[in-house]
Write a protein that holds these residues in place. Structure first.
Motif, mmCIF file in Angstrom:
data_model
loop_
_atom_site.group_PDB
_atom_site.id
_atom_site.type_symbol
_atom_site.label_atom_id
_atom_site.label_comp_id
_atom_site.label_asym_id
_atom_site.label_seq_id
_atom_site.Cartn_x
_atom_site.Cartn_y
_atom_site.Cartn_z
ATOM 1 N N PHE A 12 0.869 -1.135 0.119
ATOM 2 C CA PHE A 12 -0.002 0.019 -0.023
ATOM 3 C C PHE A 12 0.902 1.151 0.109
ATOM 4 O O PHE A 12 2.140 1.288 0.534
ATOM 5 N N THR A 43 0.519 9.185 -0.592
ATOM 6 C CA THR A 43 1.422 10.381 -1.148
ATOM 7 C C THR A 43 2.195 10.949 -0.156
ATOM 8 O O THR A 43 1.823 11.125 0.858
ATOM 9 N N VAL A 82 0.506 8.604 -9.050
ATOM 10 C CA VAL A 82 -0.391 7.667 -8.853
ATOM 11 C C VAL A 82 -0.955 6.587 -9.514
ATOM 12 O O VAL A 82 -1.121 5.394 -9.167
ATOM 13 N N ALA A 83 -1.223 7.022 -10.952
ATOM 14 C CA ALA A 83 -1.410 5.984 -11.747
ATOM 15 C C ALA A 83 -0.161 4.887 -12.218
ATOM 16 O O ALA A 83 -0.632 3.794 -12.371
ATOM 17 N N GLU A 84 0.805 5.627 -11.965
ATOM 18 C CA GLU A 84 2.195 4.749 -12.075
ATOM 19 C C GLU A 84 2.135 3.457 -10.846
ATOM 20 O O GLU A 84 2.494 2.377 -11.026
ATOM 21 N N VAL A 85 2.137 4.212 -9.563
ATOM 22 C CA VAL A 85 2.319 3.295 -8.725
ATOM 23 C C VAL A 85 1.269 2.227 -8.781
ATOM 24 O O VAL A 85 1.400 0.940 -8.149
ATOM 25 N N ASP A 86 0.043 2.634 -9.148
ATOM 26 C CA ASP A 86 -0.955 1.350 -9.171
ATOM 27 C C ASP A 86 -0.703 0.590 -10.263
ATOM 28 O O ASP A 86 -0.809 -0.807 -10.009
ATOM 29 N N ARG A 87 -0.207 1.126 -11.366
ATOM 30 C CA ARG A 87 0.153 0.011 -12.535
ATOM 31 C C ARG A 87 1.448 -0.873 -11.942
ATOM 32 O O ARG A 87 1.504 -1.927 -12.461
ATOM 33 N N MET A 89 0.954 -1.426 -6.553
ATOM 34 C CA MET A 89 0.608 -1.058 -5.030
ATOM 35 C C MET A 89 -0.479 -0.511 -5.183
ATOM 36 O O MET A 89 -1.145 0.227 -6.032
ATOM 37 N N ARG A 90 -1.508 -0.433 -4.015
ATOM 38 C CA ARG A 90 -2.705 -0.060 -3.715
ATOM 39 C C ARG A 90 -2.781 1.188 -3.147
ATOM 40 O O ARG A 90 -2.162 1.396 -2.020
ATOM 41 N N VAL A 91 -2.859 2.515 -3.939
ATOM 42 C CA VAL A 91 -2.753 3.761 -3.582
ATOM 43 C C VAL A 91 -3.971 3.932 -2.620
ATOM 44 O O VAL A 91 -5.391 4.028 -3.056
ATOM 45 N N ARG A 126 -9.091 0.429 4.151
ATOM 46 C CA ARG A 126 -9.236 -0.755 3.477
ATOM 47 C C ARG A 126 -9.461 -1.893 4.785
ATOM 48 O O ARG A 126 -8.716 -1.831 5.632
#
Length: 426
Positions: A262, A265, A278-283, A286-288, A294
């Motif tokens: 997880f 920022t 954020v989009a790259e980390v998700d790709r 990792m769950r942002v 959660r």
């Protein structure tokens, strides 16, 4: 743009004043007028310009070569300043003692020239006896310039060797492998069935112009070797855009844990294009946690894991929707009060707000543990916890030192760190 200009202007003024002081102590006081002093003065001007130039241009691909000399000199400059300021009190005592001795010698000399010698046999005309000053002290009460120059050179050599030695040690530490910190944190609401849940925590990796894929891969390898239940990356992952640093961040896709990795920022994500990252980390897998919570479902029960954005988003991403800053009510409101909750928040100071929601444990970074002693003393003025486990208004706060560095590739008194946080039931 105005904020950037203000930052550059302030930085230039501060570094200019510091270099003026260093020039006085290291060049003017240690040299006589001539070519050597002129050359030293030009070097001081060049180094003064190098610092703000490095800070502004190090992210530019065409000027990235400035990063190493600029940031290393920034650390040397800092320790030169600290060493010379520490030597100011004893130097003041030496100067005062020297002036007092010079005045005493001058007074004795004046008295001796006015006292006639008793005539001896056979009678001779009266003569005056002139007292000679001690070695190193000229007559007339004026301090010896040669002695003053020798002392100034000794101080400069000592300060230079000290600064170079500390900086060299700090570079070696910063570029070395992160150290593992294991900490057990008891939580009042943690059921015995969840006792021993382990969270691998890392922050401030600061992928940037002085690091590459190997830096990231080494951190990932250390984390994967822990076989943790969860991985928490609490901000300041990068210092540059996805286009510049996407390759260096790629090893993060290999992170492994039982219930996932997880991310929240940090302030540097907002300086580097937060939406793209954020989009790259998700790709990368990792769950942002964008102001959200959660449920982590395990065979032993359920624990809440929440995350909030960095406060920098309030000013730098005001129009970025969910990324516009921390929203504690959205992340922590309307939850089961009997269930333990762990909050990921980049800055320790965010615990002040988190405590209002009954957070059991907050995991943070941001401080780098101070990174460069004695800078850690200044960090204490703005953050409630600098390193390790502390408490803010009843909420436990664990702050990891960070696995990378910002600015100078130097760590003194705060080694790079990956932390394994083990939750224990009371």
């Amino acid at each position: 743009m105005l904020a950037l200009l203000g930052f550059v202007g302030t930085l230039t003024l501060i570094t200019g004043l510091i270099h003026l002081y260093l020039w006085k102590r290291l060049i003017r006081d240690t040299t006589r007028p001539g070519r050597l002093r002129w050359a030293g003065s030009m070097l001081a001007v060049g180094l003064a310009v190098l610092v703000p130039a490095t800070m502004v241009s190090s992210r530019s691909a065409g000027l990235s070569w400035l990063a190493w000399p600029g940031y290393v000199w920034l650390a040397v400059m800092f320790y030169l300043l600290v060493a010379l300021l520490a030597l100011e009190p004893p130097m003041l005592v030496v100067r005062l003692v020297g002036r007092a001795r010079a005045r005493q010698v001058g007074t004795v000399g004046e008295l001796a020239t006015t006292v006639p010698v008793e005539p001896a046999a056979p009678p001779q005309p009266a003569t005056a006896v002139t007292a000679l000053p001690p070695a190193g002290e000229p007559a007339g009460g004026v301090p010896d310039p040669g002695r003053r120059l020798l002392i100034a050179r000794g101080v400069a050599i000592f300060a230079g060797l000290t600064a170079a030695g500390i900086t060299g040690y700090g570079v070696r530490t910063a570029l070395g492998p992160p150290r593992l910190d294991r900490v057990q944190v008891p939580l009042a609401r943690l059921p015995r069935s969840l006792d021993g849940l382990r969270i691998a925590t890392v922050s401030d990796i600061h992928i940037g112009p002085l690091t590459g894929p190997a830096h990231t891969a080494r951190i990932v390898e250390l984390i994967n070797g822990l076989n943790a239940d969860l991985v928490a990356v609490v901000g300041d992952l990068v210092d540059g855009t996805v286009g510049e640093l996407g390759r260096a961040a790629a090893p993060l896709a290999d992170l492994r844990s039982r219930y996932g990795a997880f991310f929240v920022t940090g302030n540097h994500e907002y300086y580097s294009g937060v939406t793209e990252w954020v989009a790259e980390v998700d790709r990368l897998g990792m769950r942002v946690l964008v102001n959200e919570r959660r449920e982590i479902v395990t065979p032993g029960g359920v624990i809440d894991l929440a995350g909030v954005n960095d406060p920098t988003g309030e000013t730098m991403a005001a129009d970025a929707g969910p990324l516009a800053g921390p929203d504690y009510d959205r992340a922590l409101g309307d939850r089961d009060p009997d269930r333990p909750v762990v909050l990921l928040a980049h800055q320790p100071v965010q615990a002040t707000e988190a405590a209002r929601y009954g957070v059991d444990l907050q995991l943070s970074g941001h401080t780098h543990g101070g990174q460069i002693v004695p800078f850690n003393l200044a960090v204490r003025l703005v953050q409630p916890v600098v390193s390790g486990l502390g408490e803010v208004d009843g909420t436990q706060v664990y702050v990891t030192n960070g696995a990378g560095f910002w600015g100078p590739p130097v760590r003194v008194g705060a080694p790079p760190q990956v932390s394994l946080v083990e939750l224990r039931s009371r």
